[in-house]
Scaffold this motif. Structure first.
Motif, short mmCIF file in Angstrom:
data_model
loop_
_atom_site.label_atom_id
_atom_site.label_comp_id
_atom_site.label_asym_id
_atom_site.label_seq_id
_atom_site.Cartn_x
_atom_site.Cartn_y
_atom_site.Cartn_z
N SER A 1 6.04 63.80 12.37
CA SER A 1 5.86 63.45 11.04
C SER A 1 6.29 61.88 10.46
CB SER A 1 5.89 64.57 10.23
OG SER A 1 7.06 64.67 10.17
N LEU A 2 7.60 61.83 11.17
CA LEU A 2 8.39 60.47 10.72
C LEU A 2 7.67 59.33 11.02
CD1 LEU A 2 12.08 60.80 10.56
CD2 LEU A 2 10.49 61.21 8.85
N ALA A 3 7.01 59.56 12.50
CA ALA A 3 6.27 58.40 12.94
C ALA A 3 5.14 58.02 12.47
CB ALA A 3 6.09 58.53 14.71
N MET A 4 4.29 59.28 12.02
CA MET A 4 3.10 59.08 11.30
C MET A 4 3.31 58.27 9.94
SD MET A 4 0.28 61.86 10.29
CE MET A 4 1.40 62.43 9.13
N LEU A 5 4.19 58.81 9.36
CA LEU A 5 4.68 58.19 7.91
C LEU A 5 4.94 56.68 8.05
CD1 LEU A 5 5.32 58.53 4.77
CD2 LEU A 5 7.41 59.08 5.57
N ASP A 6 5.85 56.48 9.07
CA ASP A 6 5.96 55.15 9.13
C ASP A 6 4.89 54.22 9.67
OD1 ASP A 6 8.55 53.16 9.41
OD2 ASP A 6 7.52 52.83 11.44
N LEU A 7 3.90 54.68 10.37
CA LEU A 7 2.87 53.84 10.91
C LEU A 7 1.87 53.67 9.77
CD1 LEU A 7 2.13 55.57 14.28
CD2 LEU A 7 2.54 53.34 14.09
N PHE A 8 1.60 54.72 8.90
CA PHE A 8 0.95 54.64 7.76
C PHE A 8 1.40 53.58 6.63
CE2 PHE A 8 -1.88 58.49 8.53
CZ PHE A 8 -2.92 57.72 8.13
N CYS A 9 2.84 53.69 6.62
CA CYS A 9 3.58 52.92 5.74
C CYS A 9 3.25 51.45 6.14
CB CYS A 9 5.07 53.10 5.54
SG CYS A 9 5.32 54.57 4.61
N ASN A 10 3.26 51.25 7.34
CA ASN A 10 3.08 49.64 7.96
C ASN A 10 1.64 49.27 7.92
OD1 ASN A 10 5.89 49.42 8.45
ND2 ASN A 10 5.42 50.19 10.54
N LEU A 11 0.86 50.16 7.83
CA LEU A 11 -0.88 49.99 7.93
C LEU A 11 -1.43 50.19 6.58
CD1 LEU A 11 -1.29 51.07 11.54
CD2 LEU A 11 -1.50 48.67 10.43
N SER A 12 -0.73 50.49 5.52
CA SER A 12 -1.55 51.22 4.33
C SER A 12 -2.29 49.99 3.69
CB SER A 12 -0.47 51.77 3.48
OG SER A 12 0.57 50.51 2.95
N LYS A 13 -1.57 48.70 3.70
CA LYS A 13 -2.52 47.90 2.99
C LYS A 13 -3.82 47.47 3.71
CE LYS A 13 1.14 45.71 0.30
NZ LYS A 13 1.99 44.50 0.00
N GLU A 14 -3.48 47.41 5.06
CA GLU A 14 -4.48 46.89 6.16
C GLU A 14 -5.70 48.03 5.95
OE1 GLU A 14 -4.85 45.68 10.79
OE2 GLU A 14 -2.93 45.99 9.69
N LEU A 15 -5.36 49.46 6.04
CA LEU A 15 -6.23 50.38 5.97
C LEU A 15 -6.81 50.70 4.38
CD1 LEU A 15 -4.27 52.92 8.32
CD2 LEU A 15 -6.39 51.53 8.76
N ASN A 16 -6.29 50.09 3.78
CA ASN A 16 -6.81 50.21 2.07
C ASN A 16 -6.46 51.63 1.72
OD1 ASN A 16 -7.56 49.29 -0.48
ND2 ASN A 16 -9.77 49.79 0.45
N ILE A 17 -5.36 52.22 2.07
CA ILE A 17 -4.88 53.55 1.75
C ILE A 17 -3.83 53.82 0.99
CG2 ILE A 17 -3.98 54.20 3.95
CD1 ILE A 17 -6.43 56.55 2.31
N GLU A 18 -4.00 54.51 -0.18
CA GLU A 18 -2.82 55.16 -0.85
C GLU A 18 -2.18 56.32 -0.30
OE1 GLU A 18 -1.45 57.38 -5.18
OE2 GLU A 18 -3.50 56.11 -5.05
N ILE A 19 -0.69 56.38 -0.07
CA ILE A 19 -0.40 57.49 0.67
C ILE A 19 0.86 58.40 -0.26
CG2 ILE A 19 -0.80 56.92 2.94
CD1 ILE A 19 2.06 55.80 3.38
N ALA A 20 0.78 59.68 0.19
CA ALA A 20 2.15 60.31 -0.36
C ALA A 20 2.47 61.28 0.65
CB ALA A 20 1.45 60.70 -1.74
N ALA A 21 3.52 61.90 0.43
CA ALA A 21 4.22 62.83 1.43
C ALA A 21 4.50 64.24 0.82
CB ALA A 21 5.44 62.21 2.03
N ALA A 22 4.31 65.15 1.50
CA ALA A 22 4.66 66.60 1.07
C ALA A 22 5.74 67.33 2.06
CB ALA A 22 3.20 67.11 0.65
#
Length: 281
Positions: A43-64
């Motif tokens: 889950s840490l790797a997934m979070l890190d990848l999404f954080c690095n790509l969130s702008k490129e993917l045009n996605i807002e993320i949050a964690a639970a």
């Protein structure tokens, strides 16, 4: 030289992650995504990848993060996740539940109880804050374990398809963007990026069915039969999933051909059309 290797490997992971998301349309109609984060390497790797790509993917993320209070170190792990997410600058939803009490009260297995309270937790957040979906960090090794577990318990094509990249679970839109990565790749990613994940000590104990498959069955199979067994099983699951999808579509098509009407307590079909379908075989 080492820096260049690290950059190249990071680029490959990000590229594969993004390609898997796009190929499987995981973020279609999704602008905000809740990530289930346990604090482990996946889950840490997934979070890190999404954080690095969130702008490129045009996605807002949050964690639970849900603390099950099942292990003495769980509170420290929850604190670790909170600090990690805070550094990433994203929102965290954190909750603590007494899993041992729930198990005793409802007389269900630890795995079933954990799954229930976890999805209730995710659902409440998603419904309250209107997130479009939930991302879970199951990977390729999890896929292979799930398929064997389903096979041993008895299953059909759906069970042999394993974990789907995109699926509705308990009315939640769930995606699994890490399915193309092996556990080894994820651990290497965490090491290279100094993510320093938590490790669940119970995973090393063969007290649950999944752990027995992971710790005892796969090592023998990979040592004696095929060292790429997990990869092969995961690859076969994609073939079976495609076949299952085709058969489901064909079944719906044939059903629509013979369907006449539906009443409160019965479905009426055209028997002559059904017979013609049977005779065409």
């Amino acid at each position: 030289m080492l820096k260049e290797v690290k950059k190249r490997e990071t680029f490959m992971m990000k590229s594969r992650f993004k390609d898997f998301i796009n190929k499987n349309n995981l973020l279609d109609n999704c602008k905000s995504l809740l990530l289930g984060v346990s604090g482990g390497p996946d889950s840490l790797a997934m979070l890190d990848l999404f954080c690095n790509l969130s702008k490129e993917l045009n996605i807002e993320i949050a964690a639970a993060h849900l603390d099950h209070n099942f292990r003495k170190e769980s509170a420290a792990e929850a604190d670790f996740v909170e600090k990690f997410v805070e550094k990433k600058g994203i929102k965290l939803f954190r909750k603590s539940e007494n899993l041992p009490v729930i198990i005793k009260k409802e007389n269900i297995s630890a795995e079933a109880a954990a799954r229930k309270i976890r999805f209730d937790f995710f659902r409440n957040i998603i419904e309250k804050y209107n997130y479009d979906g939930l991302a879970l960090a199951h990977h390729r090794d999890d896929q292979a374990e799930t398929i064997l577990l389903n096979l041993f318990r008895g299953t059909g094509l759906k069970g042999l398809s394993g974990i789907q990249a995109k699926v509705v679970i308990q009315k939640l839109n769930v995606i699994h963007p890490m399915l193309s990565f092996s556990k080894k790749e994820i651990l290497n990613y965490c090491q290279k990026h100094k993510l320093e994940p938590c490790f669940d000590s119970s995973n090393e104990q063969s007290i649950y069915s999944r752990n027995i498959i992971r710790n005892e069955i796969f090592p023998v199979v990979e040592n004696k039969i095929n060292d790429k067994a997990r990869e092969v099983i995961s690859r076969n699951s994609k073939i079976i999933a495609a076949e299952n999808e085709f058969l489901e579509k064909l079944t719906i098509q044939k059903y629509e051909e013979i369907f006449k009407e539906k009443n409160d307590d019965r479905i009426i079909i055209d028997f002559d059309k059904l017979k013609k379908i049977k005779d065409r075989k």
